[in-house]
Every structure is written in C-alpha cells, then in structure tokens.
Design a protein around this motif. Structure first.
Motif, PDB file in Angstrom:
ATOM      1  N   PHE A 184      40.933  34.584  42.834  1.00 19.09           N
ATOM      2  CA  PHE A 184      40.590  33.838  41.699  1.00 19.09           C
ATOM      3  C   PHE A 184      40.138  32.467  42.159  1.00 19.09           C
ATOM      4  N   ALA A 185      40.422  31.904  43.324  1.00 14.72           N
ATOM      5  CA  ALA A 185      40.072  30.448  43.782  1.00 14.72           C
ATOM      6  C   ALA A 185      38.573  30.647  44.227  1.00 14.72           C
ATOM      7  N   SER A 186      38.278  31.855  44.553  1.00  8.48           N
ATOM      8  CA  SER A 186      36.786  31.857  45.184  1.00  8.48           C
ATOM      9  C   SER A 186      35.824  32.425  44.132  1.00  8.48           C
ATOM     10  N   ALA A 187      36.429  32.611  42.971  1.00  8.87           N
ATOM     11  CA  ALA A 187      35.414  32.986  41.909  1.00  8.87           C
ATOM     12  C   ALA A 187      34.815  32.018  41.057  1.00  8.87           C
ATOM     13  N   ASP A 188      33.748  31.878  40.596  1.00 10.20           N
ATOM     14  CA  ASP A 188      33.185  31.098  39.362  1.00 10.20           C
ATOM     15  C   ASP A 188      33.684  31.048  38.184  1.00 10.20           C
ATOM     16  N   PHE A 189      34.023  32.435  37.939  1.00  8.94           N
ATOM     17  CA  PHE A 189      34.318  32.694  36.445  1.00  8.94           C
ATOM     18  C   PHE A 189      35.450  33.937  36.436  1.00  8.94           C
ATOM     19  N   ILE A 190      36.577  33.749  35.620  1.00  8.98           N
ATOM     20  CA  ILE A 190      37.516  34.757  35.319  1.00  8.98           C
ATOM     21  C   ILE A 190      37.502  35.407  34.136  1.00  8.98           C
ATOM     22  N   MET A 191      37.564  36.691  34.010  1.00  8.86           N
ATOM     23  CA  MET A 191      37.667  37.370  32.790  1.00  8.86           C
ATOM     24  C   MET A 191      39.007  38.276  32.818  1.00  8.86           C
ATOM     25  N   LEU A 192      39.805  37.802  31.804  1.00  8.89           N
ATOM     26  CA  LEU A 192      41.088  38.350  31.556  1.00  8.89           C
ATOM     27  C   LEU A 192      41.488  39.063  30.453  1.00  8.89           C
ATOM     28  N   ASP A 193      42.130  40.633  30.708  1.00  9.93           N
ATOM     29  CA  ASP A 193      42.526  41.242  29.483  1.00  9.93           C
ATOM     30  C   ASP A 193      43.736  40.973  29.368  1.00  9.93           C
ATOM     31  N   THR A 194      44.405  41.648  28.351  1.00 15.10           N
ATOM     32  CA  THR A 194      45.847  41.317  28.143  1.00 15.10           C
ATOM     33  C   THR A 194      46.730  42.792  28.248  1.00 15.10           C
ATOM     34  N   ASN A 195      46.178  43.492  29.407  1.00 15.41           N
ATOM     35  CA  ASN A 195      47.000  44.554  29.787  1.00 15.41           C
ATOM     36  C   ASN A 195      48.393  44.342  30.697  1.00 15.41           C
ATOM     37  N   PHE A 196      48.065  43.060  31.446  1.00 17.20           N
ATOM     38  CA  PHE A 196      49.483  42.748  32.171  1.00 17.20           C
ATOM     39  C   PHE A 196      50.425  42.233  31.356  1.00 17.20           C
ATOM     40  N   PRO A 197      51.751  41.995  31.898  1.00 17.60           N
ATOM     41  CA  PRO A 197      52.612  41.520  31.208  1.00 17.60           C
ATOM     42  C   PRO A 197      52.533  40.076  30.713  1.00 17.60           C
ATOM     43  N   ALA A 198      53.313  39.548  29.792  1.00 12.56           N
ATOM     44  CA  ALA A 198      53.042  37.988  29.262  1.00 12.56           C
ATOM     45  C   ALA A 198      53.310  37.156  30.498  1.00 12.56           C
ATOM     46  N   ASP A 199      54.430  37.329  31.270  1.00 13.91           N
ATOM     47  CA  ASP A 199      54.702  36.246  32.180  1.00 13.91           C
ATOM     48  C   ASP A 199      53.284  36.130  33.406  1.00 13.91           C
ATOM     49  N   VAL A 200      52.833  37.040  33.546  1.00 15.04           N
ATOM     50  CA  VAL A 200      51.585  37.161  34.555  1.00 15.04           C
ATOM     51  C   VAL A 200      50.300  36.550  33.703  1.00 15.04           C
ATOM     52  N   LEU A 201      50.231  36.869  32.497  1.00 11.24           N
ATOM     53  CA  LEU A 201      49.017  36.288  31.812  1.00 11.24           C
ATOM     54  C   LEU A 201      49.290  34.745  31.679  1.00 11.24           C
ATOM     55  N   GLU A 202      50.469  34.262  31.516  1.00 13.40           N
ATOM     56  CA  GLU A 202      50.636  32.870  31.428  1.00 13.40           C
ATOM     57  C   GLU A 202      50.594  32.253  32.820  1.00 13.40           C
ATOM     58  N   ARG A 203      50.627  33.033  33.908  1.00 12.94           N
ATOM     59  CA  ARG A 203      50.651  32.431  35.159  1.00 12.94           C
ATOM     60  C   ARG A 203      49.074  32.101  35.560  1.00 12.94           C
ATOM     61  N   ILE A 204      48.429  33.224  35.132  1.00  9.60           N
ATOM     62  CA  ILE A 204      47.045  33.117  35.446  1.00  9.60           C
ATOM     63  C   ILE A 204      46.177  32.062  34.601  1.00  9.60           C
TER      64      ILE A 204
END
Length: 365
Positions: A184-204
């Motif tokens: 994540f830290a080495s990327a310019d841009f993150i694309m996140l879908d909502t397949n992972f659990p809610a606490d994982v989405l919130e952490r990201i």
C-alpha cells in the motif's frame, strides 16, 4: 519516522543484505533495538519483511476480489419456474482483479492484493492474471475454495440474477493486511472493492487517510456497500451504481435530483469525488469542489453487461492518474465501458490505449 529509523533505512538502501550486527555497529544502537526499528519500518511499509526487501513503486494497487465468473445466456425470453435453453462460459472475474487487468491492458504498472483457494481454479485464475498484473501481494489459502460469481443473462445481454459464493474473503482480518502494508505504502493509488470484511475496509481507509494515499472505492453490491464505515474522509473517488449509492447514502433514488442528493450525502461523509452510474442512462458526477454533471452514453449494441462497471472504474482511474479533469475522466471511463459492453469477455481482450482513444473520439467529440 525518527532520525534513527531514517539512518537505518539509509543503510539498508545502500546494502539490502546488511546484518543486524553491522546495523547496530554503524548506528551505535543495541541489536535488539535495531530489530525494533526494523519492525517499525516494516509496519510503515518502508521495507518488506525480514530480508529488507525495498518495496517496488507500483502505480496502482487493486485490493479485493478475484473470482471465477460463470455466465449463462438465455437463448430466448427467460421463463421462471421452467427450463430455459442457454449457453454458458467461464472466465476470470472479481471486481479488483477485473479493474487491475483493465488497467494493466492500458499500460499501467498495477498489482492486485486478493486471496484465492489453493485449488485448481485459484491457480488458473492467478496464472492468467499475472500476464497483465503483478500478483505478488496475493495469497493462496489452504482449505478454502476460490470465489465464484454466476450471472444469468437474458437474450438481450442484461443480467437477471447473479449468485456469489465468496466465503474465502471472510477469513481476511486486519492482521492479514498489516504485514502487507508495504504494498500500500509503495503505491501511488489504491483501488478498494468491498469484498473484504468491514473491519478490514475500515483499517485500509483509515491508514490511507493518515498516510495521504489516494484511494478509490467501488462497492461490489448494495449489501456489501453497507460494510463501508460512515467516515469516508480521505477517499478520493467513490464510484457506485444506483443501488450501491442508495445503500451508502441511506436514501431511495427515484429521479435525477435524488442521484445528486445521494452524491451530496456521500460527499459529506468525506469523499472528494462521487460517480453514480445509471446503466444505459449514463452517469452523474459530483465533487466537493462543486463540479457536477450528467453524461449520457451513445446508443450501442450491447453483447454482455458483465464487467462494464469495472471497466468504467478502470477508465476513470487511468484518466485520473494522467491528470485529466473530472468530466473528461468520466467520459474516458464510459469509453472503456463501451469497449467491454461489446464483448462476451468480462475484460475485452482488444482493450489498449489506442482502442480506448479511438472509442473516446468516436463517442465523445
């Protein structure tokens, strides 16, 4: 990052194979303390793991689902409660994976972080995907089955019902994500879908906000959109369809004004730019800076709608990374979607920069 961490990172950059003893000697810091600093640098994403691997700069990291797509086309008008003549196919799918492949075909440096089962379909899926995308951040999970998505399409190519078996994602926790933060830290841009659990989405979302990493969220479905936290501060783009926008905003969308009202509610949650797609009626966009508009697509012959939303997102990200303003970015996204709609494949194999430019010029002069 403090001065000691900065010095240790400098020494590791100069010599990635440097030992703990040498680091301790050159920094005048006890070896156990050096180990603690290295652990901190790993958590910050400055280095990857015990071998002091420095993270490669990746333009885009796509995080979320990678599935096997099964499509069933009815040869005639669908009749419920009886057998319908049909044709079927199997292909690679998953929102994050599809967007990553689209971006890869457009020439972006892109990687995907997902999980699949350690089974035949999971290995086939990753082997195909690695032709366009770096799959190094992804993992095979023992004892799990690769996710599947089955869509039933009517004779016009419109989806009538879809079935998803994706329990493989339920095992993902924040503890799975944290050691991979270097990607994540080495990327310019993150694309996140909502397949992972809610606490994982919130952490990201929270970590991207704190570290000023640009983030695009695209929900997978209206039920999965409800997993998003109320606080979306720091999210650069949120790209959803009508049902997903209703789930996030909490209102029912019945007319064009409602689309903008839903977008405004989402903006108030912290998002900078909101796009809501409306199927064959195009899309609306609304930004924190007050940009707003409706884009109507050209009339085209639709072969299959599967993957069209994913290609829309990929086109918008592609345009954003090239510094293109919001309205034109949405037009490029629609052009990318048009290419997908005219193929039975979830990601059209003819997609490339030249094809995208030609489609854009033909439809958005």
């Amino acid at each position: 990052m403090n001065d000691v961490e900065a010095l240790i990172l400098k020494l590791i950059i100069e010599d990635p194979y440097i030992s703990l003893n040498d680091l301790a000697a050159k920094t005048d810091v006890p070896k156990d303390a050096v180990a603690g600093y290295i652990s901190s640098l790993t958590k910050q994403g400055k280095i990857l793991g015990r071998a002091y691997m420095l993270p490669e700069r990746r333009q885009v990291l796509c995080v979320g689902g990678a599935n096997i797509d099964r499509k069933i086309w009815a040869k005639g008008v669908l009749e419920l409660g009886t057998s319908n003549p049909a044709e079927s196919s199997k292909s690679c799918g998953g929102v994050a994976r599809n967007i990553a492949e689209n971006l890869g075909r457009l020439g972006n440096n892109v990687s995907v972080l997902t999980v699949v089962g350690d089974d035949h379909e999971g290995h086939w899926l990753m082997e195909y995907t690695r032709a366009f995308v770096d799959v190094a951040p992804s993992e095979f999970l023992n004892g799990q089955s690769t996710g599947t998505y089955t869509a039933v399409l009517d004779h016009d190519g419109e989806m009538t019902v879809a079935l998803a078996e994706m329990s493989v994602y339920d095992s993902i926790t924040p503890a799975f994500i944290d050691p991979k933060w270097g990607y994540f830290a080495s990327a310019d841009f993150i694309m996140l879908d909502t397949n992972f659990p809610a606490d994982v989405l919130e952490r990201i979302i929270e970590r991207c906000r704190k570290e000023n990493i640009e983030l695009c969220i695209t929900p997978v479905s209206s039920p999965k959109a409800r997993k998003l936290p109320d606080n979306l501060l720091g999210v650069t783009w949120l790209i959803a369809n009508k049902e997903e926008a209703e789930a996030i905003s909490g209102i029912t969308i019945e007319n064009e004004g409602d689309f903008f009202r839903a977008a405004e509610i989402i903006i108030h949650k912290g998002v900078e730019k909101v796009v809501i797609s409306r199927g064959d009626k195009g899309l609306i966009y609304f930004t924190r800076k007050g940009e707003a508009g409706v884009l109507i697509p050209p009339a085209i012959s639709v072969i299959d709608v599967t993957g069209a939303g994913d290609s829309l997102v990929a086109g918008i990200i592609y345009a954003h990374l090239n510094g293109i303003p919001t309205e034109d970015a949405c037009k490029i996204g629609m052009a990318c979607s048009i290419i997908t709609l005219q193929s039975i494949e979830t990601v059209n194999p003819i997609l490339n920069n030249k094809q995208l430019l030609e489609t854009f010029k033909q439809n958005f002069k």
